[in-house]
Design a protein around this motif. Structure first.
Motif, PDB file in Angstrom:
ATOM      1  N   LYS A  63     -27.645  11.272 -59.448  1.00 28.83           N
ATOM      2  CA  LYS A  63     -28.613  11.064 -58.175  1.00 28.83           C
ATOM      3  C   LYS A  63     -30.165  11.201 -58.616  1.00 28.83           C
ATOM      4  CE  LYS A  63     -27.357  14.911 -55.866  1.00 28.83           C
ATOM      5  NZ  LYS A  63     -26.172  15.465 -54.222  1.00 28.83           N
ATOM      6  N   THR A  64     -31.048  10.567 -58.336  1.00 29.08           N
ATOM      7  CA  THR A  64     -32.492  10.949 -58.723  1.00 29.08           C
ATOM      8  C   THR A  64     -33.070  11.699 -57.658  1.00 29.08           C
ATOM      9  OG1 THR A  64     -32.729   8.843 -59.767  1.00 29.08           O
ATOM     10  CG2 THR A  64     -34.317   9.625 -59.438  1.00 29.08           C
ATOM     11  N   LEU A  65     -33.158  13.004 -56.994  1.00 26.12           N
ATOM     12  CA  LEU A  65     -34.443  13.526 -56.445  1.00 26.12           C
ATOM     13  C   LEU A  65     -35.430  13.744 -57.177  1.00 26.12           C
ATOM     14  CD1 LEU A  65     -31.264  15.941 -55.504  1.00 26.12           C
ATOM     15  CD2 LEU A  65     -32.279  13.779 -54.475  1.00 26.12           C
ATOM     16  N   VAL A  66     -36.807  14.066 -56.306  1.00 24.67           N
ATOM     17  CA  VAL A  66     -37.773  14.251 -56.598  1.00 24.67           C
ATOM     18  C   VAL A  66     -38.276  15.797 -56.040  1.00 24.67           C
ATOM     19  CG1 VAL A  66     -40.305  13.636 -56.014  1.00 24.67           C
ATOM     20  CG2 VAL A  66     -38.506  12.184 -56.513  1.00 24.67           C
ATOM     21  N   ALA A  67     -38.950  16.791 -56.695  1.00 22.01           N
ATOM     22  CA  ALA A  67     -38.942  17.624 -56.118  1.00 22.01           C
ATOM     23  C   ALA A  67     -40.626  18.138 -56.529  1.00 22.01           C
ATOM     24  CB  ALA A  67     -38.101  18.974 -56.727  1.00 22.01           C
ATOM     25  N   GLY A  71     -46.614  22.558 -56.607  1.00 23.51           N
ATOM     26  CA  GLY A  71     -47.956  21.571 -56.861  1.00 23.51           C
ATOM     27  C   GLY A  71     -47.731  20.004 -57.753  1.00 23.51           C
ATOM     28  N   ALA A  72     -46.629  19.814 -58.166  1.00 20.41           N
ATOM     29  CA  ALA A  72     -46.556  18.432 -59.175  1.00 20.41           C
ATOM     30  C   ALA A  72     -45.067  18.525 -59.210  1.00 20.41           C
ATOM     31  CB  ALA A  72     -46.321  18.902 -60.958  1.00 20.41           C
ATOM     32  N   LEU A  73     -45.372  17.094 -58.704  1.00 25.58           N
ATOM     33  CA  LEU A  73     -43.973  16.136 -58.526  1.00 25.58           C
ATOM     34  C   LEU A  73     -43.119  15.743 -59.873  1.00 25.58           C
ATOM     35  CD1 LEU A  73     -45.153  13.155 -56.084  1.00 25.58           C
ATOM     36  CD2 LEU A  73     -43.748  15.829 -55.456  1.00 25.58           C
ATOM     37  N   VAL A  74     -41.932  16.390 -59.732  1.00 25.44           N
ATOM     38  CA  VAL A  74     -40.963  16.899 -61.150  1.00 25.44           C
ATOM     39  C   VAL A  74     -39.625  15.869 -60.651  1.00 25.44           C
ATOM     40  CG1 VAL A  74     -39.672  18.361 -62.657  1.00 25.44           C
ATOM     41  CG2 VAL A  74     -41.583  18.878 -61.685  1.00 25.44           C
ATOM     42  N   VAL A  75     -39.564  15.301 -61.182  1.00 23.05           N
ATOM     43  CA  VAL A  75     -37.888  14.072 -60.586  1.00 23.05           C
ATOM     44  C   VAL A  75     -36.923  15.243 -61.366  1.00 23.05           C
ATOM     45  CG1 VAL A  75     -36.647  12.198 -61.242  1.00 23.05           C
ATOM     46  CG2 VAL A  75     -38.810  11.881 -61.048  1.00 23.05           C
ATOM     47  N   GLY A  76     -35.870  15.029 -61.027  1.00 23.02           N
ATOM     48  CA  GLY A  76     -34.162  16.368 -60.924  1.00 23.02           C
ATOM     49  C   GLY A  76     -33.306  14.462 -60.932  1.00 23.02           C
ATOM     50  N   VAL A  77     -32.586  14.655 -61.886  1.00 26.13           N
ATOM     51  CA  VAL A  77     -31.161  13.647 -62.342  1.00 26.13           C
ATOM     52  C   VAL A  77     -29.817  14.821 -61.853  1.00 26.13           C
ATOM     53  CG1 VAL A  77     -30.004  11.575 -63.185  1.00 26.13           C
ATOM     54  CG2 VAL A  77     -32.695  12.516 -63.286  1.00 26.13           C
ATOM     55  N   VAL A  78     -28.626  14.602 -61.152  1.00 20.31           N
ATOM     56  CA  VAL A  78     -28.151  15.579 -61.356  1.00 20.31           C
ATOM     57  C   VAL A  78     -26.870  14.513 -60.866  1.00 20.31           C
ATOM     58  CG1 VAL A  78     -29.417  17.728 -60.442  1.00 20.31           C
ATOM     59  CG2 VAL A  78     -28.588  16.436 -59.094  1.00 20.31           C
ATOM     60  N   PRO A  79     -25.619  15.102 -61.024  1.00 26.70           N
ATOM     61  CA  PRO A  79     -24.104  14.118 -60.600  1.00 26.70           C
ATOM     62  C   PRO A  79     -24.001  14.201 -59.404  1.00 26.70           C
ATOM     63  CG  PRO A  79     -24.005  15.873 -61.722  1.00 26.70           C
ATOM     64  CD  PRO A  79     -25.136  16.014 -61.874  1.00 26.70           C
ATOM     65  N   VAL A  80     -23.935  13.007 -58.376  1.00 30.19           N
ATOM     66  CA  VAL A  80     -23.849  13.098 -57.296  1.00 30.19           C
ATOM     67  C   VAL A  80     -22.177  14.122 -56.391  1.00 30.19           C
ATOM     68  CG1 VAL A  80     -24.334  10.753 -56.684  1.00 30.19           C
ATOM     69  CG2 VAL A  80     -21.834  11.255 -57.063  1.00 30.19           C
ATOM     70  N   ALA A  81     -22.131  14.148 -57.378  1.00 31.17           N
ATOM     71  CA  ALA A  81     -20.793  15.640 -56.768  1.00 31.17           C
ATOM     72  C   ALA A  81     -21.983  16.968 -56.742  1.00 31.17           C
ATOM     73  CB  ALA A  81     -19.349  15.737 -57.961  1.00 31.17           C
TER      74      ALA A  81
END
Length: 172
Positions: A63-67, A71-81
């Protein structure tokens, strides 16, 4: 339904030839397979729904999550599990504090809707971190840019096309 890049159903939101994600992957010369399934809006988890619908182990569907990291947006890509370890994400990009981004801001910045945010082909290129567990698989699946559409590709190709770093950012 299993398919290939050219077999994805066209929708109003797709660009000619696919979604922004599939167009970007094609332009980058990345080999990938598109998997399409009927999205169920009542399913409690977009990622788990994708894994179930495709018959793929949840540790191979990411899954692709935005954090927001300092103060800067960063994408984290982690297993859905699993889930995103915000502290580990901040550390991976040299930050101190991280929190999940406002969903509306994430949608506006990436150009995708929640549950369909792809790490590829985003409206504004964000710094990306892929959980290092991805490298233990020959291929992984990530959103192709809309709910009910996934792309399967080699983790190294995903990292290359998104200029991502690999780091341990997932929690079981």
């Amino acid at each position: 339904m299993w398919g290939t890049a050219g077999m994805a159903k066209k929708t109003k939101k797709q660009q000619p030839g696919g979604t922004p994600a599939t167009v970007a992957l094609t332009s980058a010369g990345v080999g990938f397979t598109v998997h399409s399934y009927e999205h169920d809006p009542s399913h409690p988890s977009y990622g788990e729904e994708a894994a179930e619908a495709m018959g793929v182990s949840p540790d191979r569907v990411f899954k692709t999550l935005v954090a927001d990291v300092d103060g800067a947006l960063v994408v984290g890509v982690v297993p859905v599990a699993g889930s995103l370890d915000l502290k580990a994400l901040a550390t991976a990009v040299g930050g101190k504090r991280a929190a999940m981004a406002d969903p509306t801001l994430a949608e506006r910045t990436t150009g995708y809707v929640r549950g369909g945010i792809s790490p590829v082909g985003q409206r504004k290129k964000l710094r990306t971190v892929v959980d290092d567990s991805a490298s233990s698989h020959a291929t992984i699946c990530v959103s192709a840019g809309r709910r009910g559409l996934e792309v399967e590709l080699a983790p190294a190709d995903l990292a290359r096309v998104t200029e991502a770093i690999l780091a341990p950012i997932a929690r079981a």
